[in-house]
Structure formats: C-alpha cells, structure tokens
Write an enzyme that holds these catalytic residues in place. Structure first.
Site, short mmCIF file in Angstrom:
data_model
loop_
_atom_site.label_atom_id
_atom_site.label_comp_id
_atom_site.label_asym_id
_atom_site.label_seq_id
_atom_site.Cartn_x
_atom_site.Cartn_y
_atom_site.Cartn_z
N SER A 142 0.81 -1.22 0.00
CA SER A 142 0.00 0.00 0.00
C SER A 142 0.84 1.26 0.00
O SER A 142 0.29 2.37 0.07
CB SER A 142 -0.93 0.00 1.21
OG SER A 142 -0.17 -0.11 2.39
N THR A 156 -2.36 3.49 4.15
CA THR A 156 -1.47 4.66 4.17
C THR A 156 -0.59 4.65 5.42
O THR A 156 -1.08 4.41 6.51
CB THR A 156 -2.31 5.94 4.22
OG1 THR A 156 -3.17 5.92 3.09
CG2 THR A 156 -1.46 7.18 4.22
N THR A 184 1.49 6.90 0.38
CA THR A 184 0.60 5.80 0.01
C THR A 184 0.62 5.55 -1.50
O THR A 184 0.96 6.46 -2.27
CB THR A 184 -0.85 6.13 0.43
OG1 THR A 184 -1.68 4.99 0.25
CG2 THR A 184 -1.44 7.29 -0.36
N ARG A 223 -7.24 8.76 -10.08
CA ARG A 223 -7.86 8.99 -8.77
C ARG A 223 -6.81 9.44 -7.74
O ARG A 223 -5.71 8.90 -7.67
CB ARG A 223 -8.54 7.69 -8.30
CG ARG A 223 -9.20 7.78 -6.92
CD ARG A 223 -8.28 7.30 -5.83
NE ARG A 223 -8.96 7.22 -4.53
CZ ARG A 223 -8.32 7.06 -3.38
NH1 ARG A 223 -7.02 6.95 -3.34
NH2 ARG A 223 -8.99 6.99 -2.24
N THR A 230 -5.72 7.44 7.71
CA THR A 230 -5.54 6.27 6.86
C THR A 230 -6.92 5.74 6.52
O THR A 230 -7.90 6.05 7.19
CB THR A 230 -4.69 5.20 7.59
OG1 THR A 230 -4.45 4.10 6.71
CG2 THR A 230 -5.38 4.68 8.83
N GLY A 231 -7.00 4.95 5.46
CA GLY A 231 -8.30 4.39 5.09
C GLY A 231 -8.85 5.05 3.84
O GLY A 231 -8.11 5.61 3.03
N1 GLY Z 1 -5.85 6.92 2.37
C1 GLY Z 1 -5.30 6.61 1.13
C2 GLY Z 1 -6.18 6.81 0.00
O1 GLY Z 1 -7.40 6.78 0.12
O2 GLY Z 1 -5.67 6.98 -1.09
#
Ligand code: GLY
Length: 323
Positions: free
Chosen positions: A79, A181, A199, A209, A232-233
């Site tokens: 990740s 992340t 990340t 994106r 994170t997330g």
């Molecule tokens: N938190 C990382 C992302 O959504 O790209």
C-alpha cells in the site's frame, strides 16, 4: 465546570459556536522530557528509524522523512512505495505529503516510478514556491532532483492485479493487508512537531484517482502550537470531512487526541445514509504535551508508538462494535 467540560456538555463545539479559533493549547507548554513518534498501523521498523533520529537530536522533519522511507522501500508492503498495488491499468502511482513545525508543507500527487514520494514531497516544500506537484510534472521534478527512476510494480503486486482483473470487482478492502497509508507524527527534543504520509492509494483505483494523503488538511495537518493528526483508510471520506484539520482544531478546543479522533470518525459515520460498515478510516493524533490517541471506524486498526518506554503497537479503539 471547566471550559472543556462546558464545551462538551453544551455541545457548542459541535455547533461551531463559542469557539476560539485563535486559541493556542492551554495545557502546560513545557517541553516534553523526551521525543515521541507515532505512526498508523504496525510499522515498528519505521518508528524505530524515526526514533533513532529523534533520540540523537535530529529534527522531527528528518525523523518523519526517514521513517516513512522505511515503508516506501519495503517491497512486501502493498500500500506504499515500491510493491504498492496498482490502479486498474496496472500503474503504481504514489501520493504523499509532509508538513513541518513552521507550517510549511509539500505534496506530490500521482507520482510514477519514483519510490520515495515522501522525499519528493519534502523537496517540493523546500525547493519550490509551490505546495503540490502532480503527475508528469512531479516525476520530471523528482528526476531533476536526482531521484532514481524504477519499476514499482513487483511480481507479487502484478500477480494480484492480474487476478483482480478476472472479476474487476471494485470495492474498498477494509484493513487491506494489515495496513494502508503510512502516516507519521513526531515531536523532537526541541518540542517541534512535524508529520507526513505516503501511500499508493486505493488498490485498483480509477486511473487518475487521488485520495486524501497528499491533501494538506485531509490526510495530514500539523499546528506546532496544538499538535498533529494523520489519516488512513478510504480517502474520499477523509477529504469530505477535512479530517486531519478537524482533529487538530478539536484538540485546540481542549479535546484529548483520542477524543478528537473519535469525534472526527463520528463526523463520517453519522452523515445521512453513511455506508460506514463497508469501509475503514482511522486517525492518529498527538498534542503538544506528547499525549497521543487514535480511533477508527472498524476493528483492526492500530498505532505504533515509540517513546522512552519503547516501541509498541497499540490496538485502536473503534466505532463499529457490531462488526
Ligand atoms: N488513504 C489513502 C487513499 O485513500 O488513497
């Protein structure tokens, strides 16, 4: 009743009334006797590296960069950095940002073929008049700064992507791997706070994106008078609530790091028609006194903390008790 209890019991904080937006942290401002570093997920090698720098008089900014680089260079982490899972087209693209105790910040978006996105973000902060550089420009800038170009798609991540393509089911995966992340916050011996996050973003995201991680205020925010927070997330949900800035502003109003993270998570889950059961968001925070806290939507999030007591990964409290 003290001011903090008053704000909580009357709910003025949530109504946005009666707030002192210029307030600096009211608790003791004496230097913490020792530095501290916290990071999202179980990343003890990263916090160890950061701690070594902090413990030998290094700056929180250097600690953040070097700590994040440990995970960016770890091919097994899918990740972050090299080995990150690609987008739908098979391209690994990195997002990162960094912020120092003076309020300076830098960020890179959609960076390809350069694994140390956190270092490129620092260069954006230190060597350009800008905050954010994206795409081809980010890569061009990185190469001009001497970063090495390399293929970030490892055999394992390529295999996983090819398997994913069999169904092309696009769904955020909760607690992917066991981390997502990498966000890090540090206080150095001069009592200065810096933070960073890095990340490869959501696995199999649409091409182009961008998540929360390179966006100052969403993925990361530092106010050296108050503290710092990092997320994170699922980035979309963090961006919609400007999560990290919100956590820091809650600490400014007197909330503990844990309560500030909890409140910011509740801001997400209590939105009308929130489908929070299907995704993960987690925050970690530190305040100027070196107190730390975390909170997430789902079970499974953790925070690693290295301070004078050692390097420990702590399970995070979470909202969704029903699983
Ligand atoms: N938190 C990382 C992302 O959504 O790209």
């Amino acid at each position: 009743m003290d001011r903090r209890s008053f704000i909580k019991s009357t709910g003025v904080a949530s109504l946005g009334m009666g707030l002192n937006i210029n307030k600096t942290f009211s608790a003791s401002k004496q230097r913490p006797s020792n530095p501290i570093v916290v990071a999202t997920w179980d990343v003890k090698n990263a916090t160890k590296k950061a701690w070594e720098i902090l413990n030998s008089q290094g700056s929180s900014l250097d600690a953040i960069e070097e700590g994040c680089k440990v995970e960016e260079a770890n091919k097994d982490g899918q990740s972050v950095g090299i080995g990150g899972l690609p987008d739908r087209e098979g391209d690994v693209t990195l997002d990162a940002c960094i912020m120092d105790y003076k309020g300076n910040c830098g960020s890179v978006v959609y960076l390809k073929n350069v694994k140390h996105a956190i270092s490129v973000a620092r260069m954006v902060m230190e060597k350009t008049p800008h905050v954010m550089i994206a795409g081809d420009g980010a890569k061009k800038f990185a190469l001009a700064m001497g970063f090495k170009e390399e293929n970030l798609l490892t055999e394992k991540s390529k295999k996983d992507w090819i398997k994913w393509k069999e169904n092309e089911k696009y769904q955020p995966i909760i607690n992917i791997e066991n981390h997502d992340t990498i966000g890090m916050l540090a206080i150095d011996k001069n009592n200065n706070i810096s933070g960073g996050c890095t990340t490869s973003g959501l696995a199999y995201k649409m091409q182009g994106r961008v998540g929360d991680s390179p966006i100052i205020g969403a993925g990361l925010f530092i106010d050296n008078e108050i503290g710092g927070a990092v997320a994170t997330g699922l980035g979309e949900e963090v961006i919609k609530t400007v999560g990290s800035f919100f956590v820091v502003e809650l600490m400014r109003q007197g909330y503990s790091p844990k309560d500030a993270c909890k409140f910011a998570i509740e801001r997400i889950v209590k939105k009308p028609e929130s489908n929070y059961k299907n995704f993960q968001v987690g925050y970690i925070a530190v305040n100027k006194n070196g107190e730390t806290g975390s909170y997430s939507i789902q079970k499974g999030f953790s925070m690693t903390q290295y301070d004078i007591r050692g390097n420990k990964t702590l399970d995070s409290p979470y909202y969704n008790k029903m699983g």
